[in-house]
Design a protein around this motif. Structure first.
Motif, PDB file in Angstrom:
ATOM      1  N   ALA A 347       0.799  -1.213   0.004  1.00  0.00           N
ATOM      2  CA  ALA A 347       0.108   0.088  -0.175  1.00  0.00           C
ATOM      3  C   ALA A 347       0.816   1.328   0.006  1.00  0.00           C
ATOM      4  CB  ALA A 347      -1.068   0.055   1.163  1.00  0.00           C
ATOM      5  N   GLY A 348       2.087   1.186   0.823  1.00  0.00           N
ATOM      6  CA  GLY A 348       2.982   2.310   0.635  1.00  0.00           C
ATOM      7  C   GLY A 348       3.368   2.845  -0.622  1.00  0.00           C
ATOM      8  N   PHE A 349       3.689   1.944  -1.618  1.00  0.00           N
ATOM      9  CA  PHE A 349       4.256   2.145  -2.937  1.00  0.00           C
ATOM     10  C   PHE A 349       3.094   2.880  -3.595  1.00  0.00           C
ATOM     11  CE2 PHE A 349       7.275  -1.272  -1.924  1.00  0.00           C
ATOM     12  CZ  PHE A 349       8.469  -0.525  -2.702  1.00  0.00           C
ATOM     13  N   ALA A 350       1.636   2.545  -3.441  1.00  0.00           N
ATOM     14  CA  ALA A 350       0.674   2.930  -4.293  1.00  0.00           C
ATOM     15  C   ALA A 350       0.292   4.447  -3.597  1.00  0.00           C
ATOM     16  CB  ALA A 350      -0.826   2.097  -4.073  1.00  0.00           C
ATOM     17  N   ILE A 351       0.431   4.540  -2.161  1.00  0.00           N
ATOM     18  CA  ILE A 351       0.202   5.810  -1.719  1.00  0.00           C
ATOM     19  C   ILE A 351       1.246   6.760  -2.174  1.00  0.00           C
ATOM     20  CG2 ILE A 351       0.010   7.164   0.378  1.00  0.00           C
ATOM     21  CD1 ILE A 351      -2.446   5.340  -0.187  1.00  0.00           C
ATOM     22  N   PHE A 352       2.564   6.602  -1.925  1.00  0.00           N
ATOM     23  CA  PHE A 352       3.512   7.408  -2.119  1.00  0.00           C
ATOM     24  C   PHE A 352       3.923   7.745  -3.527  1.00  0.00           C
ATOM     25  CE2 PHE A 352       4.261   7.435   2.414  1.00  0.00           C
ATOM     26  CZ  PHE A 352       5.037   8.519   2.537  1.00  0.00           C
ATOM     27  N   SER A 353       3.712   6.813  -4.557  1.00  0.00           N
ATOM     28  CA  SER A 353       3.758   7.011  -6.001  1.00  0.00           C
ATOM     29  C   SER A 353       2.861   8.468  -6.112  1.00  0.00           C
ATOM     30  CB  SER A 353       3.619   5.822  -6.824  1.00  0.00           C
ATOM     31  OG  SER A 353       2.185   5.577  -6.635  1.00  0.00           O
ATOM     32  N   ILE A 354       1.696   8.434  -5.741  1.00  0.00           N
ATOM     33  CA  ILE A 354       0.857   9.554  -6.306  1.00  0.00           C
ATOM     34  C   ILE A 354       1.007  10.641  -5.323  1.00  0.00           C
ATOM     35  CG2 ILE A 354      -1.571  10.161  -6.057  1.00  0.00           C
ATOM     36  CD1 ILE A 354      -2.458   7.537  -7.272  1.00  0.00           C
ATOM     37  N   LEU A 355       1.416  10.670  -3.985  1.00  0.00           N
ATOM     38  CA  LEU A 355       1.850  11.672  -3.404  1.00  0.00           C
ATOM     39  C   LEU A 355       3.103  12.381  -4.061  1.00  0.00           C
ATOM     40  CD1 LEU A 355       1.405  10.729   0.320  1.00  0.00           C
ATOM     41  CD2 LEU A 355      -0.002  12.364  -0.981  1.00  0.00           C
ATOM     42  N   TYR A 381      -4.430  12.924   0.058  1.00  0.00           N
ATOM     43  CA  TYR A 381      -4.738  11.908  -1.075  1.00  0.00           C
ATOM     44  C   TYR A 381      -5.811  12.491  -2.186  1.00  0.00           C
ATOM     45  CZ  TYR A 381      -3.385   7.457  -3.530  1.00  0.00           C
ATOM     46  OH  TYR A 381      -3.154   6.564  -4.312  1.00  0.00           O
ATOM     47  N   PRO A 382      -7.174  12.763  -1.705  1.00  0.00           N
ATOM     48  CA  PRO A 382      -8.059  13.197  -2.566  1.00  0.00           C
ATOM     49  C   PRO A 382      -7.655  14.277  -3.333  1.00  0.00           C
ATOM     50  CG  PRO A 382      -8.802  12.724  -0.474  1.00  0.00           C
ATOM     51  CD  PRO A 382      -7.526  12.528  -0.224  1.00  0.00           C
ATOM     52  N   ASP A 383      -6.506  15.213  -2.848  1.00  0.00           N
ATOM     53  CA  ASP A 383      -5.942  16.657  -3.504  1.00  0.00           C
ATOM     54  C   ASP A 383      -5.156  15.908  -4.482  1.00  0.00           C
ATOM     55  OD1 ASP A 383      -5.134  18.923  -4.100  1.00  0.00           O
ATOM     56  OD2 ASP A 383      -3.943  19.099  -2.307  1.00  0.00           O
ATOM     57  N   ALA A 384      -4.301  15.085  -4.413  1.00  0.00           N
ATOM     58  CA  ALA A 384      -3.497  14.375  -5.302  1.00  0.00           C
ATOM     59  C   ALA A 384      -4.256  13.759  -6.513  1.00  0.00           C
ATOM     60  CB  ALA A 384      -2.661  13.294  -4.676  1.00  0.00           C
ATOM     61  N   LEU A 385      -5.427  13.022  -5.916  1.00  0.00           N
ATOM     62  CA  LEU A 385      -6.077  12.339  -7.134  1.00  0.00           C
ATOM     63  C   LEU A 385      -6.961  13.192  -8.015  1.00  0.00           C
ATOM     64  CD1 LEU A 385      -7.999   9.439  -5.024  1.00  0.00           C
ATOM     65  CD2 LEU A 385      -5.892   9.295  -6.689  1.00  0.00           C
ATOM     66  N   SER A 386      -7.157  14.449  -7.492  1.00  0.00           N
ATOM     67  CA  SER A 386      -7.838  15.496  -8.174  1.00  0.00           C
ATOM     68  C   SER A 386      -6.862  16.164  -9.114  1.00  0.00           C
ATOM     69  CB  SER A 386      -8.197  16.762  -7.303  1.00  0.00           C
ATOM     70  OG  SER A 386      -7.114  17.390  -6.546  1.00  0.00           O
ATOM     71  N   LYS A 387      -5.568  15.948  -9.138  1.00  0.00           N
ATOM     72  CA  LYS A 387      -4.649  16.375 -10.184  1.00  0.00           C
ATOM     73  C   LYS A 387      -4.407  15.436 -11.282  1.00  0.00           C
ATOM     74  CE  LYS A 387      -3.640  20.025  -7.652  1.00  0.00           C
ATOM     75  NZ  LYS A 387      -4.674  19.473  -6.566  1.00  0.00           N
ATOM     76  N   LEU A 388      -5.226  14.458 -11.294  1.00  0.00           N
ATOM     77  CA  LEU A 388      -4.855  13.320 -12.225  1.00  0.00           C
ATOM     78  C   LEU A 388      -6.081  13.328 -13.332  1.00  0.00           C
ATOM     79  CD1 LEU A 388      -4.342   9.948 -10.105  1.00  0.00           C
ATOM     80  CD2 LEU A 388      -2.721  11.652 -11.136  1.00  0.00           C
ATOM     81  N   PRO A 389      -5.611  13.051 -14.619  1.00  0.00           N
ATOM     82  CA  PRO A 389      -6.798  12.833 -15.745  1.00  0.00           C
ATOM     83  C   PRO A 389      -8.112  12.048 -15.195  1.00  0.00           C
ATOM     84  CG  PRO A 389      -4.689  12.762 -16.550  1.00  0.00           C
ATOM     85  CD  PRO A 389      -4.488  12.811 -15.173  1.00  0.00           C
ATOM     86  N   ILE A 390      -9.136  12.137 -15.455  1.00  0.00           N
ATOM     87  CA  ILE A 390     -10.203  11.413 -15.187  1.00  0.00           C
ATOM     88  C   ILE A 390     -10.297  11.263 -13.748  1.00  0.00           C
ATOM     89  CG2 ILE A 390     -11.751   9.404 -15.924  1.00  0.00           C
ATOM     90  CD1 ILE A 390      -9.640   8.651 -17.928  1.00  0.00           C
ATOM     91  N   SER A 391     -10.033  12.344 -12.955  1.00  0.00           N
ATOM     92  CA  SER A 391     -10.023  12.406 -11.443  1.00  0.00           C
ATOM     93  C   SER A 391     -11.131  11.682 -10.780  1.00  0.00           C
ATOM     94  CB  SER A 391      -9.759  13.647 -11.163  1.00  0.00           C
ATOM     95  OG  SER A 391     -10.640  14.512 -11.391  1.00  0.00           O
ATOM     96  N   PRO A 392     -12.414  11.926 -11.310  1.00  0.00           N
ATOM     97  CA  PRO A 392     -13.533  11.154 -10.609  1.00  0.00           C
ATOM     98  C   PRO A 392     -13.402   9.737 -10.594  1.00  0.00           C
ATOM     99  CG  PRO A 392     -14.215  12.793 -11.969  1.00  0.00           C
ATOM    100  CD  PRO A 392     -12.843  12.651 -12.551  1.00  0.00           C
ATOM    101  N   LEU A 393     -12.788   9.160 -11.524  1.00  0.00           N
ATOM    102  CA  LEU A 393     -12.645   7.471 -11.629  1.00  0.00           C
ATOM    103  C   LEU A 393     -11.666   7.059 -10.412  1.00  0.00           C
ATOM    104  CD1 LEU A 393     -12.886   4.651 -12.783  1.00  0.00           C
ATOM    105  CD2 LEU A 393     -10.951   5.284 -14.256  1.00  0.00           C
ATOM    106  N   TRP A 394     -10.651   7.833 -10.433  1.00  0.00           N
ATOM    107  CA  TRP A 394      -9.539   7.335  -9.313  1.00  0.00           C
ATOM    108  C   TRP A 394     -10.056   7.624  -7.896  1.00  0.00           C
ATOM    109  CZ3 TRP A 394      -7.025   4.432 -12.116  1.00  0.00           C
ATOM    110  CH2 TRP A 394      -6.372   4.859 -13.629  1.00  0.00           C
ATOM    111  N   SER A 395     -10.852   8.717  -7.690  1.00  0.00           N
ATOM    112  CA  SER A 395     -11.349   9.259  -6.466  1.00  0.00           C
ATOM    113  C   SER A 395     -12.544   8.011  -6.093  1.00  0.00           C
ATOM    114  CB  SER A 395     -12.304  10.634  -6.403  1.00  0.00           C
ATOM    115  OG  SER A 395     -12.574  10.955  -5.385  1.00  0.00           O
TER     116      SER A 395
END
Length: 625
Positions: A347-355, A381-395
């Motif tokens: 989980a740490g890899f998934a979290i910190f790659s996007i952070l 993390y929601p703030d980081a996801l909002s910076k991605l394309p198609i952000s609602p999907l990742w959220s």
């Protein structure tokens, strides 16, 4: 047509009637079988898991919770990155795994919940009551966290995400609570957000929580959170309506879905700019081995292992009590513990790659965007996801993952409460599992309403601090001391061997060392250190009022006071002089042992048909061998 049966007895043998008396027999059988019908070795009074797979998924789901995602990665980053895995693994071996194996074996052996298992050491039955009370308090606020995730899930079904701001476009939010539909309307831009708050932090405080300035100001019920809380309890109640028979089916989804999402987030995060920097900060080449000289690192590693595996909550005993008697609880413990720790690292890899990508976008160090707890799950993390394309999907995927992680742990918490009630009143509640579950969910929903007021987050943090902390260390320490010293570690080992088969002295060498010495010492050190370094809780910069701190200590006292009360009561009810009374209160009760007669064997005595040798019965005649 003749119908021939065999009955399992002392060494659990089976001899079909047609076999000769001199034919070889199996030394172990888990069936009572009649030709023409199969009667499995099912505990008909309490029930068993429908399959081993359901039990394992439930245990993994229980152990793998929100802390694996929002606490471990931050601790690893804070305490030297990859170097933190060294104390973490050592603490798993000396504290986490020994306690996990002990609890799951304890519950499986007697097929009882966390209160009735203490028939083994009646003077410590209050420890079981403490575990149940802690499960009640934690269940109240844990479902509130699930409610937060449900709210954010609904809020994610729009573009742009309501906590994101682009090109200085501030957002005002209208919440339609009746339908749980979140809409947004663009407003005139404000030049700056208040006092350094990011848009996601502002959304969390002012929209989602509608947080008041302090615990002294309760504020009204935040109805969109109250409705989400109701939905969360409906999900829990529906999944547990038929006990493990229904929850065992639900965990096929709730226990596996988080791994799918973590893998998707990791793959997506690895393709983003700045991801490498995030992973470097988490567990990469910037690992700092000098941190191992800091005692705080070892304390945090032990604490994280202890709470991550959910030992001393009572859930492990409750879930394992529904196992078949001959289930290999040793192998299960190894698998669940390794899976839990592996999930934390993954989980740490998934979290910190996007952070890391978020830090790249903001052009700030990763250390300034990394956080833990609520700040990670609902702000960073929601703030980081909002910076991605198609952000609602990742959220949507992220908050679905949080919901399923939370539900698995919540299932076990409610199972503790229901199991304790049913074990206490088996004749009355045996056939009323659905009613018991519904009543528990309704009561806990009502008790949770203060946690969805304007001051709700302060209540959640208060209960978490005073209920899910050092109290569990006390329960865990008394548990390991009670079984290894009062009950007898060697006796407990023989009980385990009745289930998994005889093992060599070398096999038990490590477990004896842990149960008799290493684990109690580690838990004692953590407990003393936790109390010595205890500071009054705060939420961010908001301090708690004196009455709030006092209330927290009252909650802790209410959970713990049953340990001495029950101990005194057991001694008082015993007969004889003072020493005889204490000795009787520390000795197993007459009905202690395996739940089913066919499993009790010579060590715990047998009665009825099991005292005979072997009876082969047909509907035409009965023959005694």
């Amino acid at each position: 047509m003749y119908k021939t049966c065999f009955i399992i007895i002392k060494p659990v043998l089976k001899i079909p009637f047609e076999h000769s008396l001199n034919s070889p027999v199996s030394p172990k059988c888990s069936l009572i079988k009649c030709y023409g019908t199969d009667l499995e070795d099912e505990n008909t009074e309490r029930g068993n898991w429908s399959s081993k797979r359901e039990y394992m998924l439930s245990m993994i789901g229980y152990a793998v919770g929100l802390g694996n995602v929002w606490r471990f990665p931050y601790l690893a980053y804070k305490h030297g990155g990859g170097a933190f895995l060294i104390p973490y693994t050592i603490m798993l071996a000396v504290a986490g795994l020994p306690l996990f194996f002990m609890e799951s074996s304890f519950g499986q052996f007697c097929s009882q919940g966390p209160i009735n298992v203490w028939k083994a050491v009646p003077i410590l039955q209050g420890v079981g009551i403490t575990m149940m009370l802690v499960s009640i308090f934690v269940a109240i606020y844990y479902n509130v966290i699930i409610a937060y995730s449900i709210y954010y899930l609904f809020a994610s079904f729009q573009y742009p995400l309501p906590w994101s701001v682009k090109d200085c476009s501030s957002t005002a939010y209208n919440i339609t609570t009746a339908s749980l539909n979140v809409t947004s309307e663009n407003q005139t831009c404000q030049n700056e957000f208040s006092a350094g708050q990011s848009p996601s932090e502002k959304y969390w405080d002012e929209v989602a929580l509608q947080r008041t300035s302090s615990m002294n100001e309760t504020g009204p019920v935040v109805w969109h959170l109250a409705l989400c809380l109701l939905l969360a309890w409906i999900l829990v109640g529906g999944a547990l309506f038929k006990g493990i028979k229904s929850s065992g089916k639900v965990v096929y989804f709730t226990a596996t879905f988080p791994y799918i999402v973590l893998f998707i987030l990791l793959v997506r995060g690895a393709t983003l700019e700045g991801a490498k920097d995030g992973i470097e900060f988490y567990i990469g080449s910037k690992s700092n081995l000098t941190k191992l000289a800091d005692a705080e690192v070892w304390k945090d590693a032990a604490t994280q292992i202890f709470f991550s595996l959910s030992v001393a909550w009572g859930g492990l005993m409750a879930l394992s009590s529904y196992n078949k008697f001959y289930n290999n609880c040793y192998q299960d413990s190894i698998i669940v513990c390794v899976t839990n720790c592996g999930t934390s690292v993954f989980a740490g890899f998934a979290i910190f790659s996007i952070l890391g990508h978020m830090a790249h976008v903001y052009q700030r160090p990763v250390s300034e965007v990394a956080d833990a707890g609520f700040a990670l799950a609902f702000i960073a993390y929601p703030d980081a996801l909002s910076k991605l394309p198609i952000s609602p999907l990742w959220s949507i995927l992220f908050f679905l993952m949080l919901i399923t992680l939370g539900l698995d742990s919540q299932f076990a918490g409610i199972e503790v409460i229901a199991t304790c009630l049913q074990d206490a009143y088996p004749k009355v509640l045996k056939s009323k599992r659905g009613i018991v579950t519904t009543a528990v969910c309704i009561v806990l929903f009502l008790l949770g309403l203060p946690c969805v007021t304007g001051a709700g987050i302060y209540w959640v943090n208060l209960i978490d601090t005073f209920c899910a902390g050092w109290i569990l260390l006390v329960a865990g320490l008394l548990e390991v001391l009670g079984l290894s010293i009062l009950y007898g570690g060697n006796r407990f080992i023989k009980d385990i061997e009745m289930m998994i088969g005889t093992k060599s002295a070398l096999f038990w060498l490590w477990w004896r060392a842990c149960w008799f010495f290493i684990t109690p010492v580690v838990l004692s050190i953590i407990l003393v250190w936790s109390l010595y370094t205890f500071t009054s809780p705060t939420y961010g910069s908001v301090a708690y009022p004196d009455w709030g701190i006092s209330l927290g200590w009252c909650i802790s006292a209410f959970c713990l006071i049953w340990i001495p009360i029950v101990a005194v009561w057991k001694v008082y009810k015993a007969s004889g002089g003072p020493w005889q009374r204490i000795k009787a209160a520390c000795s197993p009760t007459e009905d202690w042992g395996p739940y089913l007669e066919c499993h009790r064997g010579e060590r715990y005595g047998t009665s009825g048909a099991t005292d005979a040798n072997i009876f082969v019965i047909s509907n035409k005649f009965t023959t005694s061998l």
